[in-house]
Design a protein around this motif. Structure first.
Motif, short mmCIF file in Angstrom:
data_model
loop_
_atom_site.label_atom_id
_atom_site.label_comp_id
_atom_site.label_asym_id
_atom_site.label_seq_id
_atom_site.Cartn_x
_atom_site.Cartn_y
_atom_site.Cartn_z
N LYS A 300 27.12 18.97 23.55
CA LYS A 300 26.18 18.20 24.62
C LYS A 300 27.15 16.79 24.69
O LYS A 300 26.79 16.02 25.81
N GLN A 301 27.88 16.47 24.04
CA GLN A 301 28.63 15.10 23.99
C GLN A 301 29.89 15.37 25.12
O GLN A 301 30.55 14.33 25.42
N LEU A 302 30.35 16.40 25.28
CA LEU A 302 31.49 16.77 26.04
C LEU A 302 31.42 16.54 27.59
O LEU A 302 30.18 16.83 28.10
N LYS A 303 32.31 15.95 28.30
CA LYS A 303 32.28 15.57 29.63
C LYS A 303 33.62 16.24 30.27
O LYS A 303 34.41 16.40 29.60
N ARG A 304 33.02 16.64 31.56
CA ARG A 304 34.29 17.27 32.30
C ARG A 304 35.43 16.29 32.52
O ARG A 304 35.47 15.05 32.76
N GLY A 305 36.62 16.77 32.15
CA GLY A 305 37.84 15.92 32.01
C GLY A 305 38.29 15.40 30.76
O GLY A 305 39.26 14.94 30.50
N ASP A 306 37.25 15.54 29.79
CA ASP A 306 37.69 15.28 28.30
C ASP A 306 38.90 15.92 27.72
O ASP A 306 39.00 16.91 28.00
N LYS A 307 39.91 15.12 27.23
CA LYS A 307 41.09 15.95 26.67
C LYS A 307 40.92 16.11 25.09
O LYS A 307 40.67 15.30 24.59
N GLY A 320 48.77 26.03 14.29
CA GLY A 320 48.81 26.02 15.74
C GLY A 320 48.12 24.97 16.46
O GLY A 320 47.19 24.17 15.65
N GLY A 321 47.95 24.74 17.80
CA GLY A 321 47.24 23.93 18.41
C GLY A 321 46.82 24.15 19.83
O GLY A 321 47.83 25.18 20.31
N ALA A 322 46.01 23.80 20.56
CA ALA A 322 45.83 23.89 21.76
C ALA A 322 45.46 22.51 22.29
O ALA A 322 44.61 21.74 21.85
N TYR A 323 45.96 22.54 23.83
CA TYR A 323 45.41 21.19 24.42
C TYR A 323 44.52 21.74 25.41
O TYR A 323 44.88 22.78 26.42
N ILE A 324 43.24 21.20 25.78
CA ILE A 324 42.39 21.56 26.56
C ILE A 324 41.63 20.44 27.33
O ILE A 324 41.40 19.33 26.94
N LYS A 325 41.62 20.52 28.82
CA LYS A 325 40.95 19.52 29.39
C LYS A 325 39.63 20.14 29.70
O LYS A 325 39.52 21.29 30.58
N TRP A 326 38.40 19.71 29.17
CA TRP A 326 37.32 20.22 29.42
C TRP A 326 36.59 20.48 30.38
O TRP A 326 37.15 19.39 31.45
N ALA A 327 36.08 21.48 31.10
CA ALA A 327 35.87 21.75 32.23
C ALA A 327 34.32 21.42 32.87
O ALA A 327 34.03 21.52 33.90
N TYR A 328 33.39 21.21 31.84
CA TYR A 328 31.97 20.86 32.18
C TYR A 328 31.34 19.84 31.50
O TYR A 328 31.66 19.70 30.42
N ASN A 329 30.27 19.29 32.10
CA ASN A 329 29.39 18.27 31.35
C ASN A 329 28.43 19.05 30.46
O ASN A 329 27.59 19.67 30.82
N GLY A 330 28.48 18.62 29.24
CA GLY A 330 27.69 19.27 28.41
C GLY A 330 26.20 19.09 28.25
O GLY A 330 25.44 19.85 27.90
N ALA A 331 26.11 17.68 28.81
CA ALA A 331 24.57 17.31 28.60
C ALA A 331 23.65 18.06 29.65
O ALA A 331 23.84 17.97 30.71
#
Ligand code: UT7
Length: 331
Positions: A300-307, A320-331
């Motif tokens: 719910k706290q995630l927003k589109r574009g969050d890295k 390991g690790g992953a870099y993700i640019k979040w795709a949708y607004n959670g709220a």
């Protein structure tokens, strides 16, 4: 524009039974204070019930994800089940999950990389989307750790819990999704964290059961020593390769093994704890479940574009690790 694999939905499942530190005090020589101070864990969930394995939780996590995305299970192309606690040695738990959720067009397989399993699975699954081969890939991270934990061993029983998380990957052409990943392994770590019997090297026998060799064996300190540098290395590598600074990262999503490991790693990365996803207090270490369950809890706290920077370390050793640019607004 090139295709990337976006996470378009998350699902999860946690069993009802809560195993508290207070209950553990009645099982082994430990205390609520010690566990809290040394690990940050207050309670964990345990799957009770005859004949219920990891698939029981995985199925429920996938169903939640399908419902959130309003998706017909027949649309799933591939399901990867990341787990160290398969229902059975074979067939794959992935097959049991696809059958039960009605994903009759999907194929699938199990992937085993201990606590880094979900990251490995995300790396693999994202490739099937990126190449344009598939439209819908589900990555499940699930473990019924209570099935391989010795509740007479205070070194391990205080840490682990049961749970499942799942993500849906779909193609994206807007520059969002899994933009990079790094994975590492060092088989020399096996001696510090493993299960002695039940594999082909030492099949189950009366002796192996009596010697309690079907449980997790862990040299906690040896693992701890490698975990902070490992997670730091993965995070730093991703920042460097993607021209990012710590300020660019909206959220770090770390494997939930020990709050002191998390604090050490994010401190090295220069990221404040307010931007770190944590649910270890309530679920303990669910092995393959920790990362997707964090995403579910913070969705719910995630927003589109969050890295987002995902980092993990675990048995194998694997990290390991992953870099993700979040795709949708959670709220
Ligand atoms: O996710 C998979 C990968 N796993 C990990 O990342 C786990 C990494 N390791 C750890 O998180 C920590 O090493 C543990 C939580 C497992 C242990 O914490 P520690 O601070 O490394 O403790 P320790 O093993 O060095 O033990 C310190 C003392 C010992 O007593 P002595 O020898 O100093 O008298 C232990 O016997 O604490 C004792 N101890 C406990 N005392 C109360 C160990 N476990 C317990 C316990 N309750 N549950």
């Amino acid at each position: 524009m090139s295709i990337t694999a976006s996470i378009t939905a998350v699902g999860g499942y946690l069993p009802d039974y809560v195993l508290t530190n207070q209950e553990l005090e009645t099982l082994v020589d430990t205390s609520n204070e010690w566990i809290l101070e040394r690990t940050g864990i207050k309670e964990r969930r345990i799957l009770k019930g005859e004949g219920l394995g990891s698939s029981y939780m995985g199925v429920r996590a996938v169903r939640e994800l399908l419902q959130k995305r309003n998706l017909d299970p027949m649309e799933i192309d591939l399901l990867i089940c990341c787990t160290v606690t398969k229902d059975m040695v074979f067939p794959a738990t992935a097959n049991i999950i696809t059958d039960e959720v009605g994903a009759k067009n999907a194929w699938g397989f199990d992937l085993e990389a201990a606590c880094s399993g979900f990251l490995y699975g995300l790396s693999v699954g994202s490739q099937f989307i990126q190449t344009g081969r598939y439209q819908k890939v589900v990555v499940v991270g699930v473990d019924k750790m209570s099935s391989i934990i010795d509740y007479q061993d205070r070194n391990t029983c205080i840490i682990f819990g049961d749970g499942a998380g799942a993500v849906l990957l779909e193609p994206d052409t807007t520059g969002h999704g899994v933009l990079d990943f790094v994975n590492f392994a060092d088989g020399d770590g096996a001696k510090h964290l493993h299960m002695k019997a039940g594999g082909s090297r030492k099949p189950a026998s009366v002796e192996s059961v009596l010697a309690r060799e079907h449980f997790v064996y862990q040299e906690g300190k040896a693992v701890f020593k490698r975990a902070i540098p490992g997670m730091t290395q993965a995070g730093q590598e991703l920042l460097r390769r993607n021209d990012l600074t710590a300020d660019d990262i909206a959220w770090v999503v770390p494997h939930q093994a020990n709050v002191r490991i998390i604090e050490g790693a994010v401190q090295n990365l220069g990221i404040p704890m307010e931007r770190v996803m944590m649910n270890i207090q309530r679920y303990g270490n669910t092995t393959d479940g920790t990362l997707p369950l964090c995403l579910r809890d913070y969705e719910k706290q995630l927003k589109r574009g969050d890295k987002l920077l995902l980092v993990s370390f675990g048995g194998g050793f694997t990290w390991g690790g992953a870099y993700i640019k979040w795709a949708y607004n959670g709220a």
